[in-house]
Design an enzyme around this catalytic site. Structure first.
Site, PDB file in Angstrom:
ATOM      1  N   TYR A 196       0.862  -1.187   0.000  1.00  0.00           N
ATOM      2  CA  TYR A 196       0.000   0.000   0.000  1.00  0.00           C
ATOM      3  C   TYR A 196       0.895   1.233   0.000  1.00  0.00           C
ATOM      4  CZ  TYR A 196      -4.180   2.746   0.999  1.00  0.00           C
ATOM      5  OH  TYR A 196      -5.237   3.615   0.907  1.00  0.00           O
TER       6      TYR A 196
ATOM      7  N   TYR B  47      -5.460   4.255  -8.090  1.00  0.00           N
ATOM      8  CA  TYR B  47      -5.730   4.317  -6.656  1.00  0.00           C
ATOM      9  C   TYR B  47      -7.118   3.763  -6.365  1.00  0.00           C
ATOM     10  CZ  TYR B  47      -6.341   6.306  -1.970  1.00  0.00           C
ATOM     11  OH  TYR B  47      -6.566   6.467  -0.626  1.00  0.00           O
TER      12      TYR B  47
END
Length: 388
Positions: free
Chosen positions: A283, A333
């Site tokens: 992440y 994203y």
């Protein structure tokens, strides 16, 4: 654990206008189910990531036309939600609470004619109340708070902006090989350093993209996967970590995250060590997050994450492939679904030009809040007993 990922669905991502988050979520689920060679009638479990504004919720069941689900829940651990959802889905199919579970995230913050920076601003302002609203009005957005975390890491360990830039450059190199990536043009360290400040020490190119889109995975038991359309991706291990650091003097804020506990737990459950990991999908809301997660997982010593990435280990051709689709910095994203989707693609061996040669053990991270929540998933194209 008897759980496998058998379906993957990704909608168009990026500057995709005219579609709501619920519409994108439904599309992602339908794509994932079709990818598995199943129908919506086979799905008896649905886990929904509610996102920051809860635009997608359990009413997605009706949008999909499903009735009599055995498992339905709206889940929230911010950027760690994808890993948490996968854990619940894996547990559900393993113990028989459901047979086929879809996990989905979607969002549509971008508007035609608006900048990416403005995408979340108004929504965050109206979503805040009380003391939280005062912090928002004063500029206490996630980038500012991550800038504080990054600065503390820099002051404690000597990490540099150029080392953060090495993360961005490496991931742009991977994104150039990914047809789905939003940013595929070459990026140099000089360009990173010349990009404008967002909140010192974070440049524009230290920050993730903003994207419209949705992604979903379908989870079932390994025994059921034999006759389906795709090779199963086995869930070998899962872990969570929620440190609860106060952003105050004397805490571990900025120096460590929940990856330190969730990574060890996931590896332990998989019966593996960090040395067994072939590639990482991390992440990467900011370049700093990649550095601190590499350290916390144990791929380098604490404080050595900056030199590790600057040496090129995570770039194409490096010793440890990281964020092979470009991640959230250059790919797209979709919260924790960004690393999870790329992990599934790599584990299947379907990544095309960017496919890594060794994919037996894929480690996936999710990070939520301001280093508040963490999930780790260990995936493999082989069952635990069938690994090399």
């Amino acid at each position: 654990m008897d759980a496998v990922i058998v379906g993957l669905g990704i909608t168009d991502v990026g500057r995709v206008y005219g579609r709501s988050a619920p519409d994108l979520a439904a599309d992602a689920v339908r794509r994932a189910v079709a990818d598995a060679g199943l129908t919506l009638a086979d799905v008896d479990g649905l886990l929904v990531s509610s996102g920051t504004t809860r635009d997608v919720d359990v009413s997605l069941q009706r949008r999909l036309g499903r009735r009599d689900l055995r498992l339905l829940s709206e889940m929230q651990a911010f950027g760690a939600t994808a890993g948490v959802m996968l854990g619940h889905a894996a547990a559900a199919v393993t113990c028989g609470l459901a047979d086929v579970v879809a996990c989905v995230f979607a969002d549509a913050p971008l508007r035609a004619g608006e900048s990416a920076g403005a995408a979340y601003a108004a929504r965050r302002r109206y979503a805040s109340s009380g003391a939280a609203a005062l912090r928002t009005v004063a500029g206490g957005n996630p980038t500012v708070l991550y800038a504080l975390a990054a600065r503390r890491h820099m002051q404690t360990y000597g990490t540099t902006s150029e080392q953060f830039g090495a993360v961005a450059v490496a991931q742009r190199g991977w994104a150039a090989l990914n047809p789905l990536a939003q940013r595929r043009e070459p990026l140099t360290l000089e360009q990173h350093q010349a990009s404008r400040w967002i909140a010192e020490p974070l440049h524009l190119l230290d920050c993730c993209l903003v994207s419209n889109g949705g992604a979903a995975v379908v989870v079932t038991r390994a025994g059921r996967a034999a006759d389906l359309a795709q090779p199963p991706v086995h869930v070998l291990g899962l872990g969570q970590g929620h440190p609860g650091h106060p952003a105050a003097r004397g805490s571990g804020f900025g120096l460590t995250a929940g990856a330190a506990t969730s990574g060890l737990e996931a590896l332990r459950r998989a019966g593996l060590r960090v040395e067994d990991v072939d590639l990482l999908e991390l992440y990467d809301c900011y370049t700093y997050t990649v550095v601190v997660t590499l350290e916390d997982y144990g791929f380098c010593a604490k404080g050595e994450g900056g030199p590790f990435v600057a040496a090129g280990h995570t770039a194409p051709g490096g010793s440890l492939p990281v964020n092979t689709g470009g991640g959230q910095l250059s790919g797209y994203y979709l919260w924790g679904m960004t690393p999870l989707t790329e992990a599934v693609i790599q584990a299947r061996g379907r990544a095309g030009e960017r496919q890594v040669p060794r994919r037996d053990v894929v480690m996936v991270s999710g990070n939520g809040g301001i280093l508040d929540h963490h999930s780790t998933v260990i995936l493999s194209p082989h069952p635990r007993e069938g690994r090399r």
